[in-house]
Structure formats: structure tokens, C-alpha cells
Design an enzyme around this catalytic site. Structure first.
Site, PDB file in Angstrom:
ATOM      1  CB  SER A  26      47.474  69.963 -31.028  1.00  7.43           C
ATOM      2  OG  SER A  26      48.862  70.225 -30.958  1.00  7.43           O
ATOM      3  CG  ASP A  47      50.126  71.030 -39.038  1.00  4.78           C
ATOM      4  OD1 ASP A  47      51.155  70.689 -38.404  1.00  4.78           O
ATOM      5  OD2 ASP A  47      49.034  71.240 -38.467  1.00  4.78           O
ATOM      6  CG  HIS A  80      50.134  69.412 -35.142  1.00  3.56           C
ATOM      7  ND1 HIS A  80      49.734  70.630 -35.644  1.00  3.56           N
ATOM      8  CD2 HIS A  80      50.010  69.495 -33.797  1.00  3.56           C
ATOM      9  CE1 HIS A  80      49.371  71.419 -34.655  1.00  3.56           C
ATOM     10  NE2 HIS A  80      49.530  70.767 -33.514  1.00  3.56           N
TER      11      HIS A  80
END
Ligand code: NAG
Ligand code: NAG
Ligand code: NAG
Ligand code: NAG
Length: 380
Positions: free
Chosen positions: A44, A348, A351
Site C-alpha cells: 500500500s 491514517d 500510511h
């Protein structure tokens, strides 16, 4: 002067072989005509829409993801651009098409992004055999992403000669990958000492194998990032909070978690160092990208780099609490959202923000967080 200049040039040539086909001219803007394509694999930190293509209900496809740059969710776990996007911009390439969102050779003419959020270096089967719940562990590990890459390579280059040209004029970003091999068992309360830490040599071997596959196909330049300082990430600070002040460093990060990230990175560098001087691969380069060092720098000296000190360990978007990151996937439309993500490091809880990624990318492109920096090859 006359003696210094040739010596410097010689040093540059030694560290960065400049193949005539891909080297930019001196009067080109930095990055132009340096690499014709960029291919990325990973998780991610690099995914620009692959997971979102197969999981349209994921939280990453809702506000406020994407609010800063794209002004809409794009499938990136970020408020804006990722490190791979900044690298593409610096190389004067368009943002890469996520593999699962593209169809034809035209979609991938200047590269492709194979990274998938949640992806591991080791296979999904490996974690199934460990008895983990696979609900958020996608079947798109490094080997799968390499198979996807081979499909795109054959789509772009029907002949062996064309494929060799493509491989040698492309830049490869192999990672970040590996953090989820540890995250999934961490988030399922597995034992650090007995189950998680022993994974390091296996994860590194998987990355080694992938690097060799790309070199075997003819890659000339591969950038391999290390993992990030998880001990400074809000989600981990919440999950592993401790009453013992000795567990924390001066910046407030959890020592043992950062020590673990460093252990992974040391093993990765050792492996890459042994790959480097290869007689059978003349002119190839593998570059370690120090995401860890870059993120630690902005965490320890936030004000110096334009970040707020009071929220250096607090997510911009989350569900409240001391680090604004109480649960795993914490950011959505009902979240506590910071007024200015450009002054936060964490987006978040897991990340980073676009601003933090921009700092990391700058350090990899121009130094000091890659040796040699990516763009140094473009100024031959
Ligand atoms: C996705 O979201 C829609 C609308 O909220 C819902 O109807 C659907 O069941 C969801 N699908 C899955 C697979 O969760
Ligand atoms: C892990 O442990 C925490 C705290 O004991 C608990 O709240 C959580 O449900 C556990 N998670 C799993 C996946 O077992
Ligand atoms: C790496 O490649 C070797 C040689 O093909 C293989 O034996 C080994 O199992 C691979 N390692 C991993 C972790 O997949
Ligand atoms: C938003 O996140 C909170 C916790 O972070 C969760 O309780 C809530 O269900 C989420 N809302 C949506 C719409 O996903």
C-alpha cells in the site's frame, strides 16, 4: 581544477554506469529521457489503485482519501501522491497505470504499477499454513506481481530483442515490500519472538529471488526500498503502548519496533550488497532506498522540514485518542480529520501523508536517502 574534474567524472562513472541509450544529455532538464519506463511492485505504500480495482468497497475509495492532490479517492492509501508518483514526475513520466486497471499495451507504454495494498513478499499460502485469517491478506504476493509483470513485458515486447530493450531502458522500484509479512501476524496477536521475528530471513530471501528474476530478464537498474520506522507510526504506538518510559526513544517512538525494522533493513542491505558486483551482469545497479532514515529524520526534526512537532506521532485522519489511530482501518468520512495534512507525517495511522512521501521521494531522487541517488544517473 583540470585534475579535479576528470577525477570526479571518473568516480561518477564508476558508481553509475551510463549506458548511451538511456543517458540524458547535459542540457536536458533533470530526469528527461533518463528512463523510458518505470515499473513498480509492492504494497500500500506504492499501490495506486490495484486493490481498489478488485475491492470496490474498500475504505480507501471514500473521502477523505485523495483529498489533497487528486481531489477524489484514487485507491491510494494517502491524501495525495505516493513516493512512486513523485519518482514518475521527476522522470517526466505519467503516473503509472495500475496493472489491474489497464488492458492494452497502450496503457503500459511508459510503465505499470503492480503494487497491491496488503500484499506480502511471501505467498498467501505461507500465511495460510501459519493459520492466519486471510480476510485482509490478498493473494497478490511478490511472485504473483512478477507474473503480472511478465505478462505486461510480453504485451509490450513481442520479440526477445524488444523485451531486452524494454528491460534495459526501464527503472524498477521493487518495494516497499515485506512490512505486511510482519503486519498481518502482528495485527492477529501472534508472538513477536516465536513467529514474527523468525520471518525476516524468509522475507529477505523472497526479495532476493525477485531481484534476481528481474536481473535475469535483463533489468539494469533496480531500486529496493527498506521498510519504514513502524515504532513511530500511530497505529503501532496505540497497539503497543507501554507504561515504561524506557520503551520509547527521545522522539517518542517505540524502540523495539524500530530495532526490528532496522534488523529487516540490515538484512536487506547485506543481501543487496552481495548481489551488487556481479560479473555475469555488467552495467547493472541495485540501489537501496532508505525510506526508514528519511521518515526518522522528519519525525525527529519535524519543524526543520515544515511538519508540526505536536502531531509528529498523530494521524491526520483517524478515530480519536492520543495518536488518533485506535483501530486498524481508522480513516473514513466520519473521522477526526486534521485541518492541514501537509504538516502531518502520518495520514491514517498506518500510511503517510503526501507531504511525508514527497520528502522521502526527494531524498531518494536527489540524495541523501539513496546511494547513488536515482537522478544522478540522469545527469551523466
Ligand atoms: C458494497 O457496498 C454496497 C453498497 O454499500 C453493498 O450493497 C454491497 O453489498 C457491498 N459489497 C460487498 C462485497 O461488501
Ligand atoms: C488482539 O488482542 C487485542 C487485545 O487483547 C484484542 O482486542 C483483539 O481482538 C485481538 N485480535 C485478534 C485478531 O485476535
Ligand atoms: C528462492 O529461490 C530458490 C531457488 O529457486 C528457492 O529454492 C527458494 O525456495 C526461493 N525462496 C523463497 C522464499 O521463495
Ligand atoms: C468509520 O471508522 C470508524 C472507526 O474508525 C468505524 O467505527 C465506522 O464504522 C466507520 N464508518 C464507515 C462508514 O466505514
Amino acid at each position: 581544477m583540470a585534475r579535479v574534474v576528470p577525477l570526479l567524472l571518473l568516480l561518477l562513472l564508476v558508481v553509475w554506469p551510463c549506458p548511451a541509450a538511456s543517458a540524458g544529455r547535459n542540457d536536458d532538464p533533470p530526469g528527461a529521457s533518463c528512463y523510458k519506463r518505470l515499473f513498480s511492485l509492492g504494497d500500500s505504500i506504492t499501490d495506486a489503485g490495484n486493490l481498489a480495482s478488485v475491492a470496490p468497497n474498500t475504505s480507501v475509495l471514500a473521502f477523505p482519501y485523495g483529498e489533497t492532490f487528486f481531489r477524489r479517492p484514487t485507491g491510494r492509501f494517502c491524501d495525495g501522491r505516493l513516493i512512486v508518483d513523485f519518482i514518475a514526475e521527476a522522470l517526466k513520466l505519467p503516473f503509472l497505470t495500475p496493472f489491474l486497471a489497464g488492458k492494452t499495451a497502450a496503457d503500459f507504454r511508459q510503465g505499470a504499477n503492480f503494487a497491491v495494498s496488503g500484499a506480502t513478499a511471501l505467498s498467501q499460502q505461507f500465511f495460510k499454513d501459519m493459520g492466519l485469517d486471510l480476510a485482509i491478506l490478498p493473494p497478490f504476493s511478490l511472485d504473483v506481481q512478477l507474473e503480472w509483470f511478465k505478462r505486461v513485458l510480453h504485451l509490450l515486447g513481442p520479440t526477445e530483442k524488444e523485451r531486452q530493450d524494454i528491460m534495459s531502458s526501464s527503472l524498477f522500484l521493487l518495494g516497499e515490500i515485506g512490512i505486511n509479512d510482519y503486519n498481518h501476524p502482528f495485527f492477529q496477536n501472534r508472538s513477536f519472538v516465536d513467529e514474527i521475528r523468525p520471518l525476516v530471513p524468509k522475507v529477505i530471501e523472497k526479495i532476493e529471488n525477485a531481484t534476481k528474476v528481474l536481473f535475469g530478464l535483463g533489468a539494469k537498474t533496480i531500486v529496493v526500498p527498506g521498510t519504514i520506522p513502524v515504532g513511530c507510526m500511530p497505529r503501532y504506538l496505540t497497539m503497543f503502548q507501554s507504561d515504561n518510559p524506557g520503551d520509547y526513544d527521545a522522539a517518542g517512538c517505540i524502540r523495539w519496533l524500530n530495532d526490528f525494522a532496522e534488523e529487516h533493513n540490515r538484512a536487506l542491505r547485506r543481501m543487496l550488497g552481495q548481489l551488487r558486483p556481479r560479473d555475469d551482469h555488467p552495467g547493472v545497479a541495485v540501489v537501496y532506498a532508505d525510506y526508514y532514515g528519511a521518515i526518522l529524520e522528519i519525525t525527529r526534526n519535524p519543524l526543520k522540514h515544515g511538519f508540526r512537532k505536536d502531531v509528529a506521532l498523530t494521524a491526520c485522519c483517524g478515530d480519536g485518542g492520543p495518536h488518533n489511530s485506535g483501530t486498524l482501518i481508522a480513516c473514513n468520512a466520519t473521522s477526526v480529520l486534521c485541518p492541514d495534512p501537509s504538516r502531518h507525517i502520518s495520514w491514517d495511522g498506518v500510511h503517510l501523508t503526501e507531504a511525508a512521501y514527497q520528502f522521502v521521494a526527494g531524498g531518494v531522487l536527489d540524495g541523501p536517502y539513496a546511494a547513488p541517488p536515482i537522478l544522478s544517473k540522469c545527469r551523466c
